[in-house]
Scaffold this motif. Structure first.
Motif, PDB file in Angstrom:
ATOM      1  N   ALA A   6      10.871   8.984  -2.625  1.00 19.13           N
ATOM      2  CA  ALA A   6      11.036   8.254  -1.687  1.00 19.13           C
ATOM      3  C   ALA A   6      11.338   6.664  -2.267  1.00 19.13           C
ATOM      4  CB  ALA A   6       9.770   8.170  -0.675  1.00 19.13           C
ATOM      5  N   VAL A   7      10.519   6.233  -3.309  1.00 18.45           N
ATOM      6  CA  VAL A   7      10.846   4.956  -3.898  1.00 18.45           C
ATOM      7  C   VAL A   7      12.161   4.757  -4.504  1.00 18.45           C
ATOM      8  CG1 VAL A   7      10.030   3.585  -5.652  1.00 18.45           C
ATOM      9  CG2 VAL A   7       8.379   4.433  -4.240  1.00 18.45           C
ATOM     10  N   ALA A   8      12.648   6.024  -5.155  1.00 16.18           N
ATOM     11  CA  ALA A   8      13.797   5.634  -5.697  1.00 16.18           C
ATOM     12  C   ALA A   8      14.792   5.773  -4.807  1.00 16.18           C
ATOM     13  CB  ALA A   8      13.934   6.973  -6.542  1.00 16.18           C
ATOM     14  N   ALA A   9      14.890   6.263  -3.657  1.00 12.79           N
ATOM     15  CA  ALA A   9      15.605   6.297  -2.549  1.00 12.79           C
ATOM     16  C   ALA A   9      15.809   5.123  -1.496  1.00 12.79           C
ATOM     17  CB  ALA A   9      15.573   7.640  -1.708  1.00 12.79           C
ATOM     18  N   SER A  10      14.848   4.509  -1.749  1.00 18.08           N
ATOM     19  CA  SER A  10      14.489   3.436  -0.600  1.00 18.08           C
ATOM     20  C   SER A  10      15.562   2.265  -0.740  1.00 18.08           C
ATOM     21  CB  SER A  10      13.117   2.747  -0.718  1.00 18.08           C
ATOM     22  OG  SER A  10      12.799   2.097  -1.870  1.00 18.08           O
ATOM     23  N   GLY A  11      16.140   1.849  -1.785  1.00 18.69           N
ATOM     24  CA  GLY A  11      16.945   0.701  -2.198  1.00 18.69           C
ATOM     25  C   GLY A  11      16.399  -0.643  -2.122  1.00 18.69           C
ATOM     26  N   LEU A  12      15.063  -0.878  -1.890  1.00 19.08           N
ATOM     27  CA  LEU A  12      14.321  -2.145  -2.013  1.00 19.08           C
ATOM     28  C   LEU A  12      14.164  -2.571  -3.522  1.00 19.08           C
ATOM     29  CD1 LEU A  12      11.587  -1.181   0.767  1.00 19.08           C
ATOM     30  CD2 LEU A  12      13.745  -2.923   1.187  1.00 19.08           C
ATOM     31  N   PRO A  13      13.758  -3.719  -3.574  1.00 17.07           N
ATOM     32  CA  PRO A  13      13.465  -4.327  -4.950  1.00 17.07           C
ATOM     33  C   PRO A  13      12.103  -3.747  -5.391  1.00 17.07           C
ATOM     34  CG  PRO A  13      13.921  -6.138  -3.286  1.00 17.07           C
ATOM     35  CD  PRO A  13      13.993  -4.781  -2.571  1.00 17.07           C
ATOM     36  N   PRO A  14      12.139  -3.622  -6.804  1.00 17.20           N
ATOM     37  CA  PRO A  14      10.955  -2.717  -7.321  1.00 17.20           C
ATOM     38  C   PRO A  14       9.827  -3.263  -6.910  1.00 17.20           C
ATOM     39  CG  PRO A  14      12.599  -2.507  -8.851  1.00 17.20           C
ATOM     40  CD  PRO A  14      13.123  -3.447  -7.709  1.00 17.20           C
ATOM     41  N   VAL A  15       9.548  -4.732  -7.087  1.00 14.76           N
ATOM     42  CA  VAL A  15       8.461  -5.524  -6.703  1.00 14.76           C
ATOM     43  C   VAL A  15       7.951  -5.451  -5.479  1.00 14.76           C
ATOM     44  CG1 VAL A  15       9.241  -7.715  -6.448  1.00 14.76           C
ATOM     45  CG2 VAL A  15       7.025  -7.379  -7.640  1.00 14.76           C
ATOM     46  N   ALA A  29      -7.204   3.133   3.283  1.00 13.21           N
ATOM     47  CA  ALA A  29      -8.802   3.051   3.438  1.00 13.21           C
ATOM     48  C   ALA A  29      -9.416   2.847   4.608  1.00 13.21           C
ATOM     49  CB  ALA A  29      -9.169   2.033   2.203  1.00 13.21           C
ATOM     50  N   GLN A  30      -8.738   2.065   5.493  1.00 10.25           N
ATOM     51  CA  GLN A  30      -9.137   1.865   6.840  1.00 10.25           C
ATOM     52  C   GLN A  30      -9.377   3.182   7.765  1.00 10.25           C
ATOM     53  OE1 GLN A  30     -10.156  -1.379   7.928  1.00 10.25           O
ATOM     54  NE2 GLN A  30      -9.866  -1.630   5.919  1.00 10.25           N
ATOM     55  N   LEU A  31      -8.558   4.163   7.330  1.00  9.35           N
ATOM     56  CA  LEU A  31      -8.689   5.396   7.885  1.00  9.35           C
ATOM     57  C   LEU A  31      -9.756   6.124   7.149  1.00  9.35           C
ATOM     58  CD1 LEU A  31      -4.885   5.789   8.117  1.00  9.35           C
ATOM     59  CD2 LEU A  31      -6.494   4.974  10.028  1.00  9.35           C
ATOM     60  N   GLY A  32     -10.342   5.973   6.251  1.00  5.38           N
ATOM     61  CA  GLY A  32     -11.476   6.626   5.662  1.00  5.38           C
ATOM     62  C   GLY A  32     -11.066   7.317   4.378  1.00  5.38           C
ATOM     63  N   VAL A  33      -9.727   7.229   4.003  1.00 11.28           N
ATOM     64  CA  VAL A  33      -9.088   7.745   2.746  1.00 11.28           C
ATOM     65  C   VAL A  33      -9.713   6.975   1.302  1.00 11.28           C
ATOM     66  CG1 VAL A  33      -6.819   8.660   1.385  1.00 11.28           C
ATOM     67  CG2 VAL A  33      -7.017   8.608   4.212  1.00 11.28           C
ATOM     68  N   SER A  34     -10.423   7.884   0.597  1.00 13.76           N
ATOM     69  CA  SER A  34     -10.697   7.269  -0.453  1.00 13.76           C
ATOM     70  C   SER A  34      -9.772   6.862  -1.463  1.00 13.76           C
ATOM     71  CB  SER A  34     -11.454   8.507  -1.416  1.00 13.76           C
ATOM     72  OG  SER A  34     -11.930   8.251  -2.730  1.00 13.76           O
ATOM     73  N   GLN A  35     -10.128   5.808  -2.265  1.00 12.40           N
ATOM     74  CA  GLN A  35      -9.233   5.026  -3.170  1.00 12.40           C
ATOM     75  C   GLN A  35      -8.487   6.120  -4.246  1.00 12.40           C
ATOM     76  OE1 GLN A  35     -12.253   3.805  -1.956  1.00 12.40           O
ATOM     77  NE2 GLN A  35     -11.720   1.861  -1.418  1.00 12.40           N
ATOM     78  N   ILE A  36      -9.491   6.920  -4.583  1.00 11.81           N
ATOM     79  CA  ILE A  36      -8.863   7.752  -5.747  1.00 11.81           C
ATOM     80  C   ILE A  36      -8.001   8.818  -5.144  1.00 11.81           C
ATOM     81  CG2 ILE A  36     -10.833   9.530  -5.337  1.00 11.81           C
ATOM     82  CD1 ILE A  36     -10.804   9.503  -8.693  1.00 11.81           C
ATOM     83  N   VAL A  37      -8.093   9.221  -3.890  1.00 12.47           N
ATOM     84  CA  VAL A  37      -7.098  10.164  -3.179  1.00 12.47           C
ATOM     85  C   VAL A  37      -5.854   9.496  -3.000  1.00 12.47           C
ATOM     86  CG1 VAL A  37      -6.471  11.446  -1.263  1.00 12.47           C
ATOM     87  CG2 VAL A  37      -8.787  11.583  -2.124  1.00 12.47           C
ATOM     88  N   SER A  38      -5.790   8.284  -2.524  1.00 10.57           N
ATOM     89  CA  SER A  38      -4.516   7.417  -2.394  1.00 10.57           C
ATOM     90  C   SER A  38      -4.160   7.232  -3.819  1.00 10.57           C
ATOM     91  CB  SER A  38      -4.856   6.222  -1.595  1.00 10.57           C
ATOM     92  OG  SER A  38      -5.726   5.394  -2.047  1.00 10.57           O
ATOM     93  N   MET A  39      -4.784   6.833  -4.552  1.00 12.26           N
ATOM     94  CA  MET A  39      -4.159   6.668  -6.162  1.00 12.26           C
ATOM     95  C   MET A  39      -3.482   7.844  -6.687  1.00 12.26           C
ATOM     96  SD  MET A  39      -3.920   4.089  -8.201  1.00 12.26           S
ATOM     97  CE  MET A  39      -4.979   2.808  -8.529  1.00 12.26           C
ATOM     98  N   ALA A  40      -4.081   8.983  -6.331  1.00 12.95           N
ATOM     99  CA  ALA A  40      -3.343  10.075  -6.812  1.00 12.95           C
ATOM    100  C   ALA A  40      -2.025  10.295  -6.248  1.00 12.95           C
ATOM    101  CB  ALA A  40      -4.375  11.443  -6.461  1.00 12.95           C
ATOM    102  N   PHE A  41      -1.663   9.959  -5.090  1.00 10.47           N
ATOM    103  CA  PHE A  41      -0.446  10.183  -4.345  1.00 10.47           C
ATOM    104  C   PHE A  41       0.446   8.853  -4.744  1.00 10.47           C
ATOM    105  CE2 PHE A  41      -3.090  12.563  -1.456  1.00 10.47           C
ATOM    106  CZ  PHE A  41      -2.014  13.596  -1.445  1.00 10.47           C
ATOM    107  N   ILE A  42      -0.063   7.606  -4.726  1.00  9.68           N
ATOM    108  CA  ILE A  42       0.946   6.647  -5.176  1.00  9.68           C
ATOM    109  C   ILE A  42       0.974   6.335  -6.374  1.00  9.68           C
ATOM    110  CG2 ILE A  42       0.563   3.874  -5.108  1.00  9.68           C
ATOM    111  CD1 ILE A  42      -0.906   4.446  -2.473  1.00  9.68           C
ATOM    112  N   SER A  43       0.192   6.938  -7.226  1.00  8.76           N
ATOM    113  CA  SER A  43       0.653   6.687  -8.924  1.00  8.76           C
ATOM    114  C   SER A  43       1.950   7.390  -9.266  1.00  8.76           C
ATOM    115  CB  SER A  43      -0.569   7.204  -9.653  1.00  8.76           C
ATOM    116  OG  SER A  43      -0.920   8.361  -9.539  1.00  8.76           O
ATOM    117  N   GLY A  44       2.424   8.243  -8.617  1.00  3.80           N
ATOM    118  CA  GLY A  44       3.693   9.082  -8.882  1.00  3.80           C
ATOM    119  C   GLY A  44       4.824   8.081  -8.959  1.00  3.80           C
ATOM    120  N   ALA A  45       4.710   6.856  -8.118  1.00  5.71           N
ATOM    121  CA  ALA A  45       5.764   5.807  -8.323  1.00  5.71           C
ATOM    122  C   ALA A  45       5.835   5.012  -9.449  1.00  5.71           C
ATOM    123  CB  ALA A  45       5.609   5.212  -6.967  1.00  5.71           C
ATOM    124  N   VAL A  46       4.630   5.032 -10.181  1.00 10.76           N
ATOM    125  CA  VAL A  46       4.726   4.267 -11.423  1.00 10.76           C
ATOM    126  C   VAL A  46       6.130   4.377 -12.244  1.00 10.76           C
ATOM    127  CG1 VAL A  46       3.424   3.349 -13.459  1.00 10.76           C
ATOM    128  CG2 VAL A  46       2.572   3.789 -11.091  1.00 10.76           C
TER     129      VAL A  46
END
Length: 124
Positions: A6-15, A29-46
């Motif tokens: 999704a990141v690659a297809a967005s066309g936005l500046p990387p930063v 995190a406001q919804l109660g999702v643990s940081q380690i869980v969200s990091m697991a999903f988000i880190s795929g964009a690095v």
């Protein structure tokens, strides 16, 4: 890896994408999702952001700062629950009234830090 695609297809500046991902961690995190869980999903964009020309230090430092900030506002975090119990104050008051301004200010500083690093640490 779906986040990376999704990141690659967005066309936005990387930063801008990296800042959005860092802020996403704080929001979920406001919804109660643990940081380690969200990091697991988000880190795929690095790796994708690195291929788009953004130094990994920019992304990872932003994500780690967001992790630290989200600890102050997640209503299910151990620290917040402990403070709530010891002070007899609801988690809502602690996260939304006591810590909200600090975290919002921190989120802006994290974004500025990431933009600064993106210029100081050009990939290449």
């Amino acid at each position: 890896d779906a986040v990376g695609q999704a990141v690659a297809a967005s066309g936005l500046p990387p930063v801008a994408i990296a800042i959005g991902l860092a802020w996403t961690m704080m929001i979920v995190a406001q919804l109660g999702v643990s940081q380690i869980v969200s990091m697991a999903f988000i880190s795929g964009a690095v790796p994708i952001l690195t291929k788009l020309g953004l130094d990994p230090v920019v992304v990872v430092s932003g994500l780690m700062a967001s992790w630290a900030l989200s600890i102050c506002t997640t209503p299910v975090g151990a620290g917040i629950l402990l403070i709530s119990r010891l002070s007899n104050v609801s988690t809502r008051v602690i996260t939304r009234e006591w810590n909200a301004t600090y975290v919002l200010g921190g989120a802006v500083l994290v974004a500025l830090w990431m933009v600064f690093l993106s210029f100081v640490l050009p990939l290449g």
